[in-house]
Design an enzyme around this catalytic site. Structure first.
Site, mmCIF file in Angstrom:
data_model
loop_
_atom_site.group_PDB
_atom_site.id
_atom_site.type_symbol
_atom_site.label_atom_id
_atom_site.label_comp_id
_atom_site.label_asym_id
_atom_site.label_seq_id
_atom_site.Cartn_x
_atom_site.Cartn_y
_atom_site.Cartn_z
ATOM 1 N N LYS A 189 -48.122 -0.185 -8.574
ATOM 2 C CA LYS A 189 -47.978 -1.517 -9.168
ATOM 3 C C LYS A 189 -46.751 -2.153 -8.537
ATOM 4 O O LYS A 189 -45.617 -1.916 -8.965
ATOM 5 C CB LYS A 189 -47.788 -1.360 -10.683
ATOM 6 C CG LYS A 189 -48.263 -2.503 -11.534
ATOM 7 C CD LYS A 189 -47.574 -3.812 -11.290
ATOM 8 C CE LYS A 189 -46.245 -4.002 -11.944
ATOM 9 N NZ LYS A 189 -45.611 -5.296 -11.598
ATOM 10 N N GLU A 265 -35.367 5.193 -11.741
ATOM 11 C CA GLU A 265 -34.266 4.739 -10.881
ATOM 12 C C GLU A 265 -33.878 3.359 -11.384
ATOM 13 O O GLU A 265 -34.617 2.391 -11.183
ATOM 14 C CB GLU A 265 -34.707 4.672 -9.416
ATOM 15 C CG GLU A 265 -35.159 5.998 -8.827
ATOM 16 C CD GLU A 265 -34.022 6.969 -8.608
ATOM 17 O OE1 GLU A 265 -32.848 6.616 -8.832
ATOM 18 O OE2 GLU A 265 -34.320 8.112 -8.218
ATOM 19 N N CYS A 300 -29.393 -1.867 -5.818
ATOM 20 C CA CYS A 300 -28.922 -1.175 -7.019
ATOM 21 C C CYS A 300 -27.648 -0.369 -6.782
ATOM 22 O O CYS A 300 -26.817 -0.248 -7.665
ATOM 23 C CB CYS A 300 -30.018 -0.265 -7.534
ATOM 24 S SG CYS A 300 -30.667 0.803 -6.248
ATOM 25 N N GLU A 400 -24.533 -5.284 -14.959
ATOM 26 C CA GLU A 400 -25.155 -5.435 -13.644
ATOM 27 C C GLU A 400 -25.529 -6.900 -13.414
ATOM 28 O O GLU A 400 -26.198 -7.510 -14.245
ATOM 29 C CB GLU A 400 -26.418 -4.570 -13.535
ATOM 30 C CG GLU A 400 -26.997 -4.613 -12.139
ATOM 31 C CD GLU A 400 -28.300 -3.836 -12.007
ATOM 32 O OE1 GLU A 400 -29.194 -4.040 -12.826
ATOM 33 O OE2 GLU A 400 -28.406 -3.041 -11.059
HETATM 34 P P1 NAD Z 1 -37.767 -4.995 -13.673
HETATM 35 O O1 NAD Z 1 -37.406 -3.858 -14.521
HETATM 36 O O2 NAD Z 1 -37.841 -6.327 -14.268
HETATM 37 O O3 NAD Z 1 -39.210 -4.759 -13.013
HETATM 38 C C1 NAD Z 1 -39.490 -3.636 -12.189
HETATM 39 C C2 NAD Z 1 -40.980 -3.419 -12.161
HETATM 40 O O4 NAD Z 1 -41.403 -3.047 -13.459
HETATM 41 C C3 NAD Z 1 -41.810 -4.655 -11.791
HETATM 42 O O5 NAD Z 1 -42.911 -4.239 -11.013
HETATM 43 C C4 NAD Z 1 -42.270 -5.163 -13.154
HETATM 44 O O6 NAD Z 1 -43.475 -5.890 -13.100
HETATM 45 C C5 NAD Z 1 -42.471 -3.864 -13.896
HETATM 46 N N1 NAD Z 1 -42.372 -3.930 -15.350
HETATM 47 C C6 NAD Z 1 -41.636 -4.776 -16.113
HETATM 48 N N2 NAD Z 1 -41.810 -4.489 -17.419
HETATM 49 C C7 NAD Z 1 -42.673 -3.436 -17.488
HETATM 50 C C8 NAD Z 1 -43.229 -2.668 -18.551
HETATM 51 N N3 NAD Z 1 -42.954 -2.928 -19.831
HETATM 52 N N4 NAD Z 1 -44.049 -1.660 -18.250
HETATM 53 C C9 NAD Z 1 -44.350 -1.362 -16.968
HETATM 54 N N5 NAD Z 1 -43.859 -2.047 -15.917
HETATM 55 C C10 NAD Z 1 -43.023 -3.072 -16.176
HETATM 56 O O7 NAD Z 1 -36.761 -4.931 -12.439
HETATM 57 P P2 NAD Z 1 -36.685 -5.900 -11.194
HETATM 58 O O8 NAD Z 1 -36.106 -7.180 -11.680
HETATM 59 O O9 NAD Z 1 -37.976 -5.928 -10.466
HETATM 60 O O10 NAD Z 1 -35.645 -5.129 -10.248
HETATM 61 C C11 NAD Z 1 -34.279 -5.241 -10.419
HETATM 62 C C12 NAD Z 1 -33.734 -4.041 -11.156
HETATM 63 O O11 NAD Z 1 -34.139 -2.861 -10.491
HETATM 64 C C13 NAD Z 1 -32.230 -3.989 -11.172
HETATM 65 O O12 NAD Z 1 -31.785 -3.630 -12.458
HETATM 66 C C14 NAD Z 1 -31.885 -2.880 -10.185
HETATM 67 O O13 NAD Z 1 -30.684 -2.232 -10.409
HETATM 68 C C15 NAD Z 1 -33.040 -1.972 -10.323
HETATM 69 N N6 NAD Z 1 -33.224 -1.160 -9.116
HETATM 70 C C16 NAD Z 1 -32.850 0.149 -9.154
HETATM 71 C C17 NAD Z 1 -32.965 0.954 -8.022
HETATM 72 C C18 NAD Z 1 -32.575 2.394 -8.038
HETATM 73 O O14 NAD Z 1 -32.993 3.141 -7.158
HETATM 74 N N7 NAD Z 1 -31.779 2.851 -9.002
HETATM 75 C C19 NAD Z 1 -33.496 0.413 -6.849
HETATM 76 C C20 NAD Z 1 -33.868 -0.918 -6.849
HETATM 77 C C21 NAD Z 1 -33.740 -1.712 -7.994
#
Ligand code: NAD
Length: 498
Positions: A189, A265, A300, A400
């Protein structure tokens, strides 16, 4: 603008073709509302697709589970599985320009970065895990005479792989490759903001490879609908990269359903400590600045808090300001541009809000405003922003932001630096610069972070574990760690007599 080697005409044509779900080896329309994918450089629509609703998500999980139970993929020979992964790597390598463009258009990262790093690394990931299909050994255990105990590494089952928008195909590849290598069936996804590279790669796989149907499925939808993956009893594992809030919800949903395993992550607020004996101070500042501000600060593990010893504080901040002011924001397809737009309006607004909060908490020394003059007028551009003399407990030092906003914090002793570094709810990464080997090791031990960088912030390799502590996540990705997370270990006892 230089458009040599950028396949823009091809992309314009491709974007106009219908975008569908890929379920059980078939392209099918989503059965929910339309989602519009936009270009953050100018706000224009790139394409749209009908999202999968929760029923379609559940149906996909059922099909993936049927394929898992039938052994469609797990019973194939390991050599065949490895060959398939290598073929995916080749497809990526043979289409780098197109994939790099599709990565850049909805995300805003520099085309040059997508070309040089993001997309080629995806191919490397598939090759790397192709090599692991027949190398992840079980063990024999030292048990009593007359008994044999050995372990089997079995696939977990249906893996729901949920990726964010900051490194779209890279994050997806980091999950798909090891999951498939270990014999699982997969539902990927991608983020609804940046699904283009995953869609195009699925098209290439569908048309050029002979993967069994239903082994690799793709759902295009938002988080509300994707939530079904995390509560479905037909999904056995979630690997999620994204925000800490959604990570927490996934854990709750797992607990309320089949207790599926989760690798998480999540977010970060990583410190980089510059001690007074930082070797090659110019080089150190240069490197840390680049890691902090590249990809527009949407990473991140970037060092969003620079902890600087009082004796070198003014010198370091002066260098940082000079570097920030030299950054050119602009269209990520244009050569000579250093920083593209933030990925989307929600992100842009959130960062601008934090900048306003920062102005009330600390001293603004660089940036602090949207870079939206002239050609940038319709894009989500934000100047690299630096706050100085930030209190360690300020919101901009604790929360963050996920954008080009750096907090510089002054410290006077090693103990104080460690205390500040560990003072957030996150623990993804941490860095330190010192010429004192003994101090380097002691402080590395004391920092509560999943990844430590000594004298060079931001080192990554497929053979090294990636992942955080505290509210930055659960478990590790990359290397052998991903293999462990996509397998179940079965212990088998054999009694052969006294
Ligand atoms: P997000 O949590 O909004 O979304 C991530 C993914 O999850 C998207 O595909 C979204 O559609 C999906 N999603 C959202 N709600 C969901 C639910 N209830 N159930 C299942 N899937 C769901 O994050 P984002 O805005 O896409 O990315 C930014 C965040 O990601 C930041 O907080 C960043 O730190 C983190 N990040 C972490 C790492 C790591 O390796 N630690 C790497 C990259 C990004």
């Amino acid at each position: 603008m230089t458009t040599n080697n950028i396949p823009l005409a091809w992309a314009r044509d491709w974007l106009q073709q219908p975008k569908q779900q890929y379920i059980n080896g078939q392209w099918v329309d989503g059965n929910s509302d339309d989602w519009v994918v936009s270009n953050p450089a100018n706000g224009e629509e790139l394409c749209r697709f009908a999202m999968a609703d929760t029923d379609q998500v559940e149906q996909t999980a059922v099909i993936a589970n049927q394929n898992h139970e039938a052994g469609t993929w797990s019973k194939m020979s390991r050599t065949e599985r490895a060959n398939a992964l290598r073929q995916i790597a080749d497809l990526i390598r043979n289409n780098v320009e197109k994939l790099a463009l599709l990565e850049t258009l909805p995300n805003g990262k520099l085309f040059a970065e997508s070309m040089a790093d993001d997309i080629p690394t995806c191919a490397d990931i598939f090759d790397y895990y192709a090599g692991w299909t027949d190398k992840f050994y079980g063990e024999t255990s030292p048990v009593d005479d007359g008994f044999l105990n050995y372990t089997l590494k079995e696939p977990v089952g249906v893996c729901g792989l949920i990726a964010p928008w900051n490194f779209p195909l890279y994050q997806a590849s980091l999950k798909i490759a090891p999951a498939l290598a270990m014999g699982n069936t997969v539902i990927i996804k991608p983020s609804e903001y940046t699904p283009l590279t995953m869609i195009y790669l699925m098209e290439l796989i569908d048309s050029e490879l002979d993967l069994p149907a239903g082994v690799l499925n793709m759902l295009l939808t938002d988080g509300v609908n994707a939530n079904q993956l995390t509560i479905s009893n037909n999904v056995h594992k979630i690997s999620f990269t994204g925000s800490t809030g959604v990570g927490r919800k996934i854990v709750q949903n797992s607990g309320a359903s089949n207790l599926k395993a989760a690798t998480l992550e999540l977010g970060g607020k990583s410190p980089c400590i510059f001690f007074e004996d930082t070797p090659d101070l110019d080089g150190a500042v240069d490197r840390a600045f680049t890691v902090m501000f590249s990809h527009k600060g949407e990473k991140c593990s970037e060092p969003t808090r620079f902890l600087i010893h009082d004796s070198i504080y003014d010198t370091v901040v002066e260098k940082l300001v000079e570097k920030a002011e030299a950054i050119k924001c602009g269209d990520p397809l244009t050569e000579g541009v250093d920083q593209g737009p933030q990925c989307n309006k929600v992100q842009f607004d959130k960062i601008m809000e934090y900048i306003e909060i920062g102005k009330t908490e600390a001293k603004l020394v660089a940036g602090g405003y949207a870079d939206i003059e002239g050609d940038n007028a319709k894009g989500y551009y934000i100047r690299p922003t630096i706050f100085s003399d930030v209190p360690a407990d300020a919101r901009i030092a604790q929360e963050e932001i996920f954008g080009p906003v750096l907090s510089c914090i002054r410290f006077h002793s090693t103990e104080e630096a460690v205390q500040i570094a560990n003072s957030t709810e996150y623990g993804l990464a941490a860095g330190l610069y010192t010429a004192d080997v003994s101090r380097a090791h002691k402080v590395a031990e004391q920092l509560d972070a999943g990844m430590l960088f000594i004298n060079r912030y931001g080192c990554y390799g497929l053979a090294a574990p990636f992942g955080g502590f505290k509210q930055s996540g659960w478990g590790k990705e990359m290397a052998i760690h991903s293999l462990a997370s996509y397998t179940k270990t079965k212990g088998v006892w054999v009694y052969y007599g006294d």
